[in-house]
Design an enzyme around this catalytic site. Structure first.
Site, PDB file in Angstrom:
ATOM      1  N   GLU A 176       0.819  -1.219   0.000  1.00  0.00           N
ATOM      2  CA  GLU A 176       0.000   0.000   0.000  1.00  0.00           C
ATOM      3  C   GLU A 176       0.849   1.263   0.000  1.00  0.00           C
ATOM      4  OE1 GLU A 176      -3.042  -0.304   3.056  1.00  0.00           O
ATOM      5  OE2 GLU A 176      -4.280  -1.421   1.651  1.00  0.00           O
ATOM      6  N   GLU A 200      -6.570  -7.889  -1.226  1.00  0.00           N
ATOM      7  CA  GLU A 200      -7.027  -7.991   0.162  1.00  0.00           C
ATOM      8  C   GLU A 200      -8.481  -7.583   0.259  1.00  0.00           C
ATOM      9  OE1 GLU A 200      -4.930  -5.556   2.944  1.00  0.00           O
ATOM     10  OE2 GLU A 200      -2.961  -6.064   2.135  1.00  0.00           O
ATOM     11  N   HIS A 225      -8.708  -7.292  13.597  1.00  0.00           N
ATOM     12  CA  HIS A 225      -9.148  -7.242  12.197  1.00  0.00           C
ATOM     13  C   HIS A 225      -9.592  -8.646  11.785  1.00  0.00           C
ATOM     14  CE1 HIS A 225      -9.046  -5.691   8.004  1.00  0.00           C
ATOM     15  NE2 HIS A 225      -8.787  -6.957   7.723  1.00  0.00           N
TER      16      HIS A 225
HETATM   17  C1  GLA Z   1      -4.311  -2.862   4.492  1.00  0.00           C
HETATM   18  C2  GLA Z   1      -2.923  -3.435   4.623  1.00  0.00           C
HETATM   19  C3  GLA Z   1      -2.883  -4.693   5.415  1.00  0.00           C
HETATM   20  C4  GLA Z   1      -3.788  -4.604   6.611  1.00  0.00           C
HETATM   21  C5  GLA Z   1      -5.174  -4.304   6.144  1.00  0.00           C
HETATM   22  C6  GLA Z   1      -6.229  -4.358   7.208  1.00  0.00           C
HETATM   23  O1  GLA Z   1      -4.957  -3.284   3.362  1.00  0.00           O
HETATM   24  O2  GLA Z   1      -2.313  -3.667   3.384  1.00  0.00           O
HETATM   25  O3  GLA Z   1      -1.556  -4.928   5.789  1.00  0.00           O
HETATM   26  O4  GLA Z   1      -3.316  -3.620   7.458  1.00  0.00           O
HETATM   27  O5  GLA Z   1      -5.167  -3.030   5.564  1.00  0.00           O
HETATM   28  O6  GLA Z   1      -6.251  -3.255   8.031  1.00  0.00           O
END
Ligand code: GLA
Ligand code: ZN
Length: 682
Positions: free
Chosen positions: A156, A315, A366
């Protein structure tokens, strides 16, 4: 159209997600149970190593990859492939202690301290060196592992660093951009105003929060630089990987319509694109369908970064997110429907963050496929297994792609430019919301719409909509003219063509760069309305649209006025116009109006362009993926009622039954995938 199978060794869709086994190395039982449960859930791939640097290199130069090899081997033996990440998103403490320059510096010029993640400088030579070293080691050791599918570079990525190294690279970027001629920069940024002239590039600083934010050209150029610099950083990672393993494709996981960097620049360096989708399911602001329309927009945005090949949903959560204002559970059945939506939009995967919940640390709550209860006997696990099964049933659709005849023109630098501009209201610009709302009117009519740059080739499209294209890229105007000349139907709105790439206003009438000729109008004034102000646009057939936020007052040249303002000092003035040019037409909508009301104009354009509109019940989503072997129609019902939709004759891939075509019944929150016979005409 030939199928573009991303991973022939897998055959169908990818199903899996982030897996962080380094937390459980002292629990063989957990690792073994993971493999058993993955099989049970129909998982065929795992993303490893996203945050594993501290495990790979516990102290400088001491590498330990044994655990990873064991896990990859074990998974592969069970038919589970690996997506292997580079660990640059989170670095070990020893690295920050030894070289503080590797930590990111904020807009106020303060360096962050060790911790968190994404906390790195894109320029630091030391960081680049260290990242390349660990990446190279990974690639040398695992590049030819038969289980390796794909590199996942960093995590990210996005953001800015204001450290002295980045400031210096910014100056280098400016020197290149302005041919090492400071006077060119002064002219481009109009620095004599407010006496902001520079004598030398060394005097130019990044837009520190307590520094220079009053030169719009500088602020946007800084954004472009940050994209360039981050892309350059990623390229150093990609180079290290490709040197040792040139045959393995490369991606990075994007985040929706992030304003942090221009994903199109990054996408050029990638083999395929992927993204992380976290909509706020079941919120109290909107219907589920509306939330999911937003998600479909983001799928469309990401898909359009690499047209013609599938992308990956890297994701999503199987249940809840963490850290949002309200972390609500996805209701039963929703995970399956949202997963199918990704596939319908062109994804060739459904993947999770994450496979197993961590016991401690950040994000411990999460959602994960396996939660702290530790068993496969949970609602969430069963739903994930259901997705695995569903992906198996429709696996033949993998490698096909949606085909769009309409395009929404969206540019990142236009977005940045609107943010810096002092035009209109700081509260109601709403560029992204406007783009999404207009896109949704096509979505509601079952019309697939790509989301592309105003400079992209538009030759495959029949209809193009360019909302608020305030800043024109150098090739935009010529591109739009060509599109219309060749038969395209184009619609632009208020706030089109005010400034060039450097934020200099066009002289001689907006929209500039020759676009006022294309539309046959000049916008003479922009009126900004207070939130409760309203006006109306009246059409000759009596139709009326409500106007709010913005209204331009037009001088009409050789365009035809379709609708005029009903009130205020510009009453009777043209508000919606059309001008034929070559084989196409250019429509201009001079005011912000309700997107639903604009739907009639969109239908008219689609009709003229010969793009079929589908009569879908409210709350039903439709997409078509196409490949040489077949046409796959996806219907998703986001409502709690049964719905009937018009469908083509074909085979229902969920039931295996043949359907005659005509009316297809969808259960509440139900879906269908129809492999259409023949041309799939409905
Ligand atoms: C993002 C990040 C993950 C994780 C998710 C969930 O997509 O890439 O590493 O932190 O959020 O919060
Ligand atoms: Zn920096």
């Amino acid at each position: 159209m030939e199928k573009k199978i991303l991973f022939p060794q897998v055959g169908g869709f990818l199903h899996g997600g982030d897996y962080n086994p380094e937390q459980w190395l002292d629990r063989r039982d957990v690792l073994e149970e993971d493999v058993r449960l993955m099989k049970l859930a129909g998982v065929n791939c795992a993303t490893l190593g996203v945050f594993s640097w501290a495990s790979y290199e516990p102290s400088e130069g001491e590498f330990r990859f044994g655990w990873l090899e064991e896990v990859m081997d074990r998974l592969y033996a069970e038919g589970i492939y690996t997506i292997l990440a580079t660990p640059s998103a989170a670095k070990p403490a020893w690295l920050d202690r030894a070289w503080p320059e590797v930590m990111v510096t904020g807009a106020d010029g303060t360096r962050r301290r060790h911790g968190e993640r994404g906390n790195f400088c894109f320029s630091s030579p030391k960081y680049r060196e260290k990242v390349q070293s660990v990446d190279r080691k990974l690639a040398e050791r695992f590049g030819s592992h038969p289980g390796l599918l794909l590199w996942h570079v960093s995590n990210e990525v996005g953001g800015e660093c204001f450290c002295p190294l980045c400031a210096e690279r910014f100056r280098g970027h400016l020197r290149r951009r302005f041919d090492n001629d400071i006077e060119k920069l002064n002219r481009a940024w109009w620095t004599p105003f407010w006496g902001h002239c520079y004598n030398d590039f060394s005097q130019v600083d990044p837009p520190y929060s307590n520094g220079e934010n009053s030169i719009p050209g500088l602020v946007v150029e800084w954004k472009r630089f940050s994209t360039w610099n981050l892309t350059d950083f990623l390229k150093t990672e990609i180079r290290a990987l490709r040197e040792a393993a040139p045959q393995i494709p490369v991606t990075t996981n994007f985040m929706a319509f992030s304003q942090k960097l221009d994903y199109r620049e990054v996408a050029r360096e990638l083999s395929l694109v992927s993204w992380d989708s976290y909509p706020s399911f079941h919120n109290d602001r909107e219907a589920l369908y509306d939330t999911m329309a937003g998600t479909a927009f983001h799928h469309g945005l990401i898909r359009s970064l690499k047209p013609g090949i599938p992308y990956l949903l890297m994701e999503c959560t199987p249940s809840v997110v963490h850290g949002m204002d309200y972390n609500k559970q996805k209701r039963p059945g929703i995970h399956q429907l949202a997963s199918l939506q990704a596939i319908a939009c062109g994804s060739d995967s459904v993947m999770y963050f994450q496979w197993r919940k961590n016991r401690g640390g950040c994000e411990q709550h999460h959602g994960a496929v396996v939660d702290h209860l530790g068993t496969g006997d949970t609602r969430v696990f069963r739903e994930v297994s259901g997705v695995g099964e569903m992906l198996g049933r429709i696996r033949e659709a993998a490698g096909t792609v949606p085909e769009a005849k309409a395009a929404l023109l969206v540019d990142w630098d236009n977005r940045w430019s609107l943010q810096t501009g002092q035009l209109g209201s700081r509260h109601t610009k709403n560029y992204v919301e406007t783009c999404m709302a207009l896109w949704k009117e096509f979505f509601r009519r079952g019309v697939e719409m790509d989301i592309v740059s105003s400079e992209a080739s538009l030759s495959g499209y029949r209809v193009a909509v360019a909302p608020m294209m305030y800043m024109l890229r150098p090739g935009t105007a010529a591109n739009l003219k060509r599109f219309v000349e060749e038969g395209g139907l184009l619609l632009a709105t208020y706030m089109t063509g005010y400034v060039d790439q450097n934020q200099l206003c066009y002289m001689g009438g907006f929209p500039g760069d020759g676009l006022s000729e294309l539309f046959g109008v000049v916008s003479e004034e922009l009126d900004t309305l207070y939130p409760s102000d309203r006006n109306r646009i009246r059409f000759s057939d009596g139709e009326e649209w409500e106007v709010y936020d913005y209204a331009e007052i037009l001088r009409v040249g050789d365009a035809q006025a379709l609708g005029v303002y009903a009130e205020d000092y510009y009453q009777g003035g043209a508000a919606v116009t059309c001008r034929a040019s070559g084989k196409g037409k250019a429509y201009y909508v001079a005011a912000r109006t309700s997107p639903e009301q604009m739907g009639t104009l969109f239908e008219r354009m689609l009709g003229e362009a010969g793009v079929p509109v589908k009569r879908l019940p409210e709350g039903v989503e439709y997409h078509r993926r196409r490949g040489e072997e077949g046409i796959y129609d996806f219907y998703l019902n986001w409502t709690a009622q049964a719905q009937t939709v018009p469908c083509a004759e074909g085979t229902d891939l969920f039931t295996g039954l043949h359907t005659e075509g005509g009316a297809l019944k969808l259960e509440p929150l139900g879906a269908a995938v129809i492999l259409a016979d023949a041309q799939g005409n409905v």
